[in-house]
Motif scaffolding. Structure first.
Motif, PDB file in Angstrom:
ATOM      1  N   SER A  99      56.159  28.894  31.434  1.00 50.29           N
ATOM      2  CA  SER A  99      55.492  30.356  30.396  1.00 50.29           C
ATOM      3  C   SER A  99      55.210  30.278  29.718  1.00 50.29           C
ATOM      4  CB  SER A  99      57.016  30.206  29.102  1.00 50.29           C
ATOM      5  OG  SER A  99      56.784  29.407  28.365  1.00 50.29           O
ATOM      6  N   ALA A 100      54.528  28.877  28.835  1.00 53.75           N
ATOM      7  CA  ALA A 100      52.674  28.900  28.728  1.00 53.75           C
ATOM      8  C   ALA A 100      51.978  29.506  29.344  1.00 53.75           C
ATOM      9  CB  ALA A 100      53.029  27.980  28.250  1.00 53.75           C
ATOM     10  N   PRO A 148      57.443  40.159  31.021  1.00 53.59           N
ATOM     11  CA  PRO A 148      58.851  39.700  30.657  1.00 53.59           C
ATOM     12  C   PRO A 148      60.188  39.094  31.898  1.00 53.59           C
ATOM     13  CG  PRO A 148      56.882  41.915  30.574  1.00 53.59           C
ATOM     14  CD  PRO A 148      56.280  40.872  31.001  1.00 53.59           C
ATOM     15  N   GLN A 149      59.516  38.877  32.958  1.00 54.06           N
ATOM     16  CA  GLN A 149      60.906  38.306  33.049  1.00 54.06           C
ATOM     17  C   GLN A 149      60.600  37.418  32.801  1.00 54.06           C
ATOM     18  OE1 GLN A 149      57.929  40.675  34.606  1.00 54.06           O
ATOM     19  NE2 GLN A 149      58.235  41.842  36.556  1.00 54.06           N
ATOM     20  N   ILE A 150      59.389  36.307  32.980  1.00 55.16           N
ATOM     21  CA  ILE A 150      59.299  34.658  32.282  1.00 55.16           C
ATOM     22  C   ILE A 150      60.247  34.476  31.130  1.00 55.16           C
ATOM     23  CG2 ILE A 150      58.041  33.143  31.775  1.00 55.16           C
ATOM     24  CD1 ILE A 150      58.201  33.821  34.853  1.00 55.16           C
ATOM     25  N   VAL A 151      59.339  35.936  30.388  1.00 58.80           N
ATOM     26  CA  VAL A 151      60.582  35.541  29.336  1.00 58.80           C
ATOM     27  C   VAL A 151      62.044  35.753  28.890  1.00 58.80           C
ATOM     28  CG1 VAL A 151      60.737  36.724  26.515  1.00 58.80           C
ATOM     29  CG2 VAL A 151      58.334  36.583  27.343  1.00 58.80           C
ATOM     30  N   ARG A 152      62.462  36.803  29.247  1.00 60.00           N
ATOM     31  CA  ARG A 152      63.648  36.960  29.690  1.00 60.00           C
ATOM     32  C   ARG A 152      64.562  35.339  30.759  1.00 60.00           C
ATOM     33  NH1 ARG A 152      63.565  40.154  33.748  1.00 60.00           N
ATOM     34  NH2 ARG A 152      63.168  42.260  32.972  1.00 60.00           N
ATOM     35  N   SER A 153      63.726  34.935  31.130  1.00 53.65           N
ATOM     36  CA  SER A 153      64.763  33.393  31.964  1.00 53.65           C
ATOM     37  C   SER A 153      64.379  32.865  30.809  1.00 53.65           C
ATOM     38  CB  SER A 153      63.047  32.851  33.689  1.00 53.65           C
ATOM     39  OG  SER A 153      64.150  34.586  34.316  1.00 53.65           O
ATOM     40  N   CYS A 154      63.636  32.531  30.431  1.00 52.77           N
ATOM     41  CA  CYS A 154      63.096  31.467  29.297  1.00 52.77           C
ATOM     42  C   CYS A 154      64.266  31.625  28.162  1.00 52.77           C
ATOM     43  CB  CYS A 154      61.816  31.907  28.262  1.00 52.77           C
ATOM     44  SG  CYS A 154      60.875  31.242  29.938  1.00 52.77           S
ATOM     45  N   CYS A 170      66.950  18.202  20.217  1.00 49.00           N
ATOM     46  CA  CYS A 170      66.639  18.868  21.045  1.00 49.00           C
ATOM     47  C   CYS A 170      67.218  20.819  21.417  1.00 49.00           C
ATOM     48  CB  CYS A 170      66.903  19.075  23.146  1.00 49.00           C
ATOM     49  SG  CYS A 170      66.496  19.115  24.112  1.00 49.00           S
ATOM     50  N   ALA A 171      68.138  20.418  21.009  1.00 51.14           N
ATOM     51  CA  ALA A 171      68.731  21.736  20.450  1.00 51.14           C
ATOM     52  C   ALA A 171      68.102  22.895  19.743  1.00 51.14           C
ATOM     53  CB  ALA A 171      70.575  21.300  20.207  1.00 51.14           C
ATOM     54  N   GLN A 172      68.184  22.104  18.644  1.00 52.89           N
ATOM     55  CA  GLN A 172      67.215  23.442  17.088  1.00 52.89           C
ATOM     56  C   GLN A 172      65.844  23.653  18.465  1.00 52.89           C
ATOM     57  OE1 GLN A 172      65.274  21.306  14.529  1.00 52.89           O
ATOM     58  NE2 GLN A 172      65.489  22.385  12.931  1.00 52.89           N
ATOM     59  N   THR A 173      65.155  22.824  18.960  1.00 55.43           N
ATOM     60  CA  THR A 173      64.205  23.407  19.698  1.00 55.43           C
ATOM     61  C   THR A 173      64.153  24.176  20.559  1.00 55.43           C
ATOM     62  OG1 THR A 173      62.826  20.944  18.896  1.00 55.43           O
ATOM     63  CG2 THR A 173      61.489  22.652  20.548  1.00 55.43           C
ATOM     64  N   CYS A 174      64.716  23.984  21.575  1.00 55.08           N
ATOM     65  CA  CYS A 174      65.408  25.381  22.232  1.00 55.08           C
ATOM     66  C   CYS A 174      66.054  27.009  21.716  1.00 55.08           C
ATOM     67  CB  CYS A 174      66.423  24.903  23.311  1.00 55.08           C
ATOM     68  SG  CYS A 174      66.026  23.339  24.162  1.00 55.08           S
ATOM     69  N   ARG A 175      66.633  26.336  20.445  1.00 52.63           N
ATOM     70  CA  ARG A 175      67.370  27.050  20.030  1.00 52.63           C
ATOM     71  C   ARG A 175      65.629  28.343  19.031  1.00 52.63           C
ATOM     72  NH1 ARG A 175      72.190  29.218  21.580  1.00 52.63           N
ATOM     73  NH2 ARG A 175      72.950  27.591  21.051  1.00 52.63           N
ATOM     74  N   GLN A 176      65.377  27.099  18.718  1.00 53.89           N
ATOM     75  CA  GLN A 176      63.523  28.074  17.940  1.00 53.89           C
ATOM     76  C   GLN A 176      63.066  28.808  19.162  1.00 53.89           C
ATOM     77  OE1 GLN A 176      62.302  24.500  16.666  1.00 53.89           O
ATOM     78  NE2 GLN A 176      63.162  24.586  14.505  1.00 53.89           N
ATOM     79  N   ALA A 177      62.791  28.039  20.220  1.00 54.17           N
ATOM     80  CA  ALA A 177      61.785  28.500  21.632  1.00 54.17           C
ATOM     81  C   ALA A 177      62.234  30.130  21.375  1.00 54.17           C
ATOM     82  CB  ALA A 177      61.581  27.849  22.595  1.00 54.17           C
ATOM     83  N   ALA A 178      63.785  30.051  22.195  1.00 49.72           N
ATOM     84  CA  ALA A 178      63.946  31.533  22.693  1.00 49.72           C
ATOM     85  C   ALA A 178      64.260  32.635  21.238  1.00 49.72           C
ATOM     86  CB  ALA A 178      66.161  31.311  22.506  1.00 49.72           C
ATOM     87  N   GLU A 179      64.286  31.966  19.843  1.00 51.06           N
ATOM     88  CA  GLU A 179      63.453  33.531  19.548  1.00 51.06           C
ATOM     89  C   GLU A 179      62.327  33.553  19.122  1.00 51.06           C
ATOM     90  OE1 GLU A 179      64.606  31.701  15.294  1.00 51.06           O
ATOM     91  OE2 GLU A 179      66.772  31.380  15.804  1.00 51.06           O
ATOM     92  N   GLU A 180      61.834  33.059  19.294  1.00 50.64           N
ATOM     93  CA  GLU A 180      60.442  32.943  19.635  1.00 50.64           C
ATOM     94  C   GLU A 180      59.776  34.108  20.951  1.00 50.64           C
ATOM     95  OE1 GLU A 180      57.799  33.308  17.931  1.00 50.64           O
ATOM     96  OE2 GLU A 180      59.016  31.789  16.481  1.00 50.64           O
ATOM     97  N   TYR A 181      60.765  33.897  22.215  1.00 53.78           N
ATOM     98  CA  TYR A 181      60.459  34.454  23.115  1.00 53.78           C
ATOM     99  C   TYR A 181      61.381  35.872  23.039  1.00 53.78           C
ATOM    100  CZ  TYR A 181      59.387  30.428  26.207  1.00 53.78           C
ATOM    101  OH  TYR A 181      59.668  28.985  26.585  1.00 53.78           O
ATOM    102  N   GLN A 182      62.318  35.886  22.009  1.00 58.05           N
ATOM    103  CA  GLN A 182      62.524  37.172  21.862  1.00 58.05           C
ATOM    104  C   GLN A 182      62.128  38.076  21.015  1.00 58.05           C
ATOM    105  OE1 GLN A 182      65.979  38.226  23.117  1.00 58.05           O
ATOM    106  NE2 GLN A 182      65.489  39.780  22.791  1.00 58.05           N
ATOM    107  N   LYS A 183      61.504  37.522  20.177  1.00 61.20           N
ATOM    108  CA  LYS A 183      60.251  38.589  19.782  1.00 61.20           C
ATOM    109  C   LYS A 183      58.746  38.727  20.655  1.00 61.20           C
ATOM    110  CE  LYS A 183      60.117  35.794  15.613  1.00 61.20           C
ATOM    111  NZ  LYS A 183      58.929  34.261  14.984  1.00 61.20           N
ATOM    112  N   VAL A 184      58.524  38.035  21.711  1.00 59.97           N
ATOM    113  CA  VAL A 184      58.054  38.321  22.674  1.00 59.97           C
ATOM    114  C   VAL A 184      58.861  40.008  23.808  1.00 59.97           C
ATOM    115  CG1 VAL A 184      57.003  37.848  25.542  1.00 59.97           C
ATOM    116  CG2 VAL A 184      56.918  36.512  23.085  1.00 59.97           C
ATOM    117  N   ALA A 185      60.390  39.586  24.066  1.00 68.32           N
ATOM    118  CA  ALA A 185      60.742  40.500  24.839  1.00 68.32           C
ATOM    119  C   ALA A 185      60.759  41.115  23.831  1.00 68.32           C
ATOM    120  CB  ALA A 185      61.990  39.600  24.985  1.00 68.32           C
TER     121      ALA A 185
END
Length: 112
Positions: free
Chosen positions: A51-52, A63-69, A91-106
């Motif tokens: 994704s990076a 958009p497709q990549i972000v949805r999968s991420c 790791c769980a905390q970092t994944c949650r934060q990344a999902a939040e950032e991906y959601q902003k892009v989504a």
């Protein structure tokens, strides 16, 4: 989507990839049943690295990549949260934060 406008998502993706790699490696050293955690960490790490690249290039497929991420990061976080190890919790905390950032892009891209 110029990369400069999305430094926070790039930072979150790279940090998530690194933490997932670390978690998977640490879980390999443990003698308990961590197979699913390792699998999901590896999947999540790979997807975040990918994704990076897509985001850095401003690809039309973001958009497709972000949805999968989002889906993979949430799955990895849910699995890691089941384990008491510090590396899994981080790791769980970092994944949650990344999902939040991906959601902003989504949200900007109109992806639900």
């Amino acid at each position: 989507m110029p990369a400069q406008q999305h430094e926070s998502i790039l930072d979150a993706a790279i940090l998530c990839a690194k933490e997932c790699e670390h978690c998977a490696d640490a879980c390999l050293d443990e003698n308990n049943n961590m197979a699913e955690c390792i699998r999901l960490c590896r999947d999540c790490s790979q997807m975040c690295w990918v994704s990076a690249g897509y985001i850095s290039r401003g690809s039309r497929f973001i958009p497709q990549i972000v949805r999968s991420c989002i889906e993979i990061c949430q799955a990895c976080a849910s699995e890691c949260e089941k384990h008491d190890d510090d590396h899994c919790q981080k790791c769980a905390q970092t994944c949650r934060q990344a999902a939040e950032e991906y959601q902003k892009v989504a949200n900007v891209a109109g992806v639900a």
